[in-house]
Write an enzyme that holds these catalytic residues in place. Structure first.
Site, PDB file in Angstrom:
ATOM      1  N   TYR A 205       5.219  -6.263   3.314  1.00  0.00           N
ATOM      2  CA  TYR A 205       5.073  -4.909   2.788  1.00  0.00           C
ATOM      3  C   TYR A 205       4.272  -4.905   1.500  1.00  0.00           C
ATOM      4  CZ  TYR A 205       8.542  -6.190  -0.708  1.00  0.00           C
ATOM      5  OH  TYR A 205       9.186  -6.804  -1.748  1.00  0.00           O
TER       6      TYR A 205
ATOM      7  N   PHE B 289       3.175  -2.067  -7.292  1.00  0.00           N
ATOM      8  CA  PHE B 289       4.287  -2.631  -8.053  1.00  0.00           C
ATOM      9  C   PHE B 289       4.985  -3.775  -7.326  1.00  0.00           C
ATOM     10  CE2 PHE B 289       5.904   1.086  -5.761  1.00  0.00           C
ATOM     11  CZ  PHE B 289       6.969   0.541  -5.054  1.00  0.00           C
ATOM     12  N   ASP B 290       4.688  -3.957  -6.036  1.00  0.00           N
ATOM     13  CA  ASP B 290       5.313  -5.059  -5.315  1.00  0.00           C
ATOM     14  C   ASP B 290       4.522  -5.325  -4.040  1.00  0.00           C
ATOM     15  OD1 ASP B 290       7.050  -7.073  -4.705  1.00  0.00           O
ATOM     16  OD2 ASP B 290       8.720  -5.789  -4.120  1.00  0.00           O
TER      17      ASP B 290
ATOM     18  N   ILE C  61      17.045   0.425  -0.716  1.00  0.00           N
ATOM     19  CA  ILE C  61      17.034   1.856  -1.030  1.00  0.00           C
ATOM     20  C   ILE C  61      17.171   2.672   0.254  1.00  0.00           C
ATOM     21  CG2 ILE C  61      15.739   1.602  -3.170  1.00  0.00           C
ATOM     22  CD1 ILE C  61      13.209   2.374  -1.655  1.00  0.00           C
TER      23      ILE C  61
ATOM     24  N   TYR D  24      14.592   5.160  -6.130  1.00  0.00           N
ATOM     25  CA  TYR D  24      15.366   4.708  -7.297  1.00  0.00           C
ATOM     26  C   TYR D  24      15.830   5.848  -8.191  1.00  0.00           C
ATOM     27  CZ  TYR D  24      13.751   0.119  -5.864  1.00  0.00           C
ATOM     28  OH  TYR D  24      13.506  -1.021  -5.141  1.00  0.00           O
TER      29      TYR D  24
ATOM     30  N   PHE E 177       5.051   2.997   0.717  1.00  0.00           N
ATOM     31  CA  PHE E 177       5.150   1.644   1.247  1.00  0.00           C
ATOM     32  C   PHE E 177       4.422   1.540   2.577  1.00  0.00           C
ATOM     33  CE2 PHE E 177       8.953   1.649  -1.451  1.00  0.00           C
ATOM     34  CZ  PHE E 177       8.924   0.382  -1.996  1.00  0.00           C
TER      35      PHE E 177
END
Length: 256
Positions: free
Chosen positions: A165, A175-176, A193, A219, A235
């Site tokens: 992902y 961010f990831d 989440i 979040y 995502f």
């Protein structure tokens, strides 16, 4: 809230010296420093480490609208070294505590403004995105788009999934990413989440989906450091495999 000015006055002063290195004369002096002996390297490392650590805090103070008089920082540092302080220790402690409170108040004010803006930005993005061809909006508000269809099984919430992902903010900030780490991620689907728990259950193995997850399914108002509060997240997820949860064996009847 984090505290900046609970360090010593000397630590504050060193960043003033470090910041002043931007000036040409100081820059020339710093480039001509000789670091040949172990003692020289030790002394330089102490100053440089404190300077680098504190430089970010001084920059933050200026960005929060509280100016820093770098020349006075240098003067205070020099006075401290020579034990010629113009304020008492008690006065300086009170002043630094007051400055610390100002900074925390500014941070709180800024965080509230960012959180409110993120809510509005998220609503606007979700409203525009749902009108795009191929985008499906679920009852919860989760949005998804099938990028690559799959033909395998779909996971249940209790299953462990293996995925690749990438996650981004609405402005495109990444961010990831499991791709960048070069390793897939594995986790129980009911331990992440809510937007992931709901969305990945829609995916057959082999599929790649794009999810737009509202803040309340992500979040919420938490600030994770890389994800600001009330952020709507994007995502792209590839479902690689599923590990089905083993059903617990039925209990044997009690013997009489």
């Amino acid at each position: 809230m984090k505290s900046i000015y609970k360090l010593s006055l000397v630590a504050l002063a060193v960043i003033g010296l470090s910041a002043c290195n931007q000036e040409e004369k100081a820059t020339n002096a710093s480039t001509n420093v000789e670091l040949t002996t172990e003692a020289q390297k030790e002394a330089y490392s102490v100053g440089a480490s404190i300077g680098r650590y504190m430089s970010g805090h001084i920059k933050e103070q200026e960005e929060l609208g509280l100016p820093v008089d770098r020349a006075l920082i240098v003067t205070g540092f020099t006075n401290g070294l020579n034990d010629q302080l113009k304020l008492t220790e008690e006065e300086m402690q009170t002043i630094l505590q007051g400055l610390d409170k100002k900074l925390n108040d500014k941070r709180t004010e800024q965080a509230k403004a960012i959180a409110a803006k993120n809510i509005e930005d998220g609503k606007k993005f979700l409203e525009e995105n749902k009108a795009k061809p191929g985008v499906v909006t679920t009852e919860s508000g989760l949005q998804y788009e099938v990028l690559t269809p799959g033909s395998g099984d779909k996971p249940a919430a209790e299953d462990t999934v293996e995925v690749d992902y990438v996650g981004t903010l609405l402005d495109g900030t990444e961010f990831d990413s499991s791709y960048k780490r070069g390793q897939t991620a594995k986790f129980p689907l009911n331990r992440v989440i809510p937007g992931w728990t709901e969305g990945v259950q829609l995916m057959p193995v082999g599929a790649k989906y794009k999810f737009v997850i509202p803040a309340n399914l992500a979040y919420g108002d938490r600030d994770t450091g890389t994800i600001p509060p009330n952020s709507t997240l994007i995502f792209e997820v590839e479902l690689k495999s599923i590990e089905k949860t083993q059903a617990a064996p039925a209990a044997e009847p009690a013997k009489k």
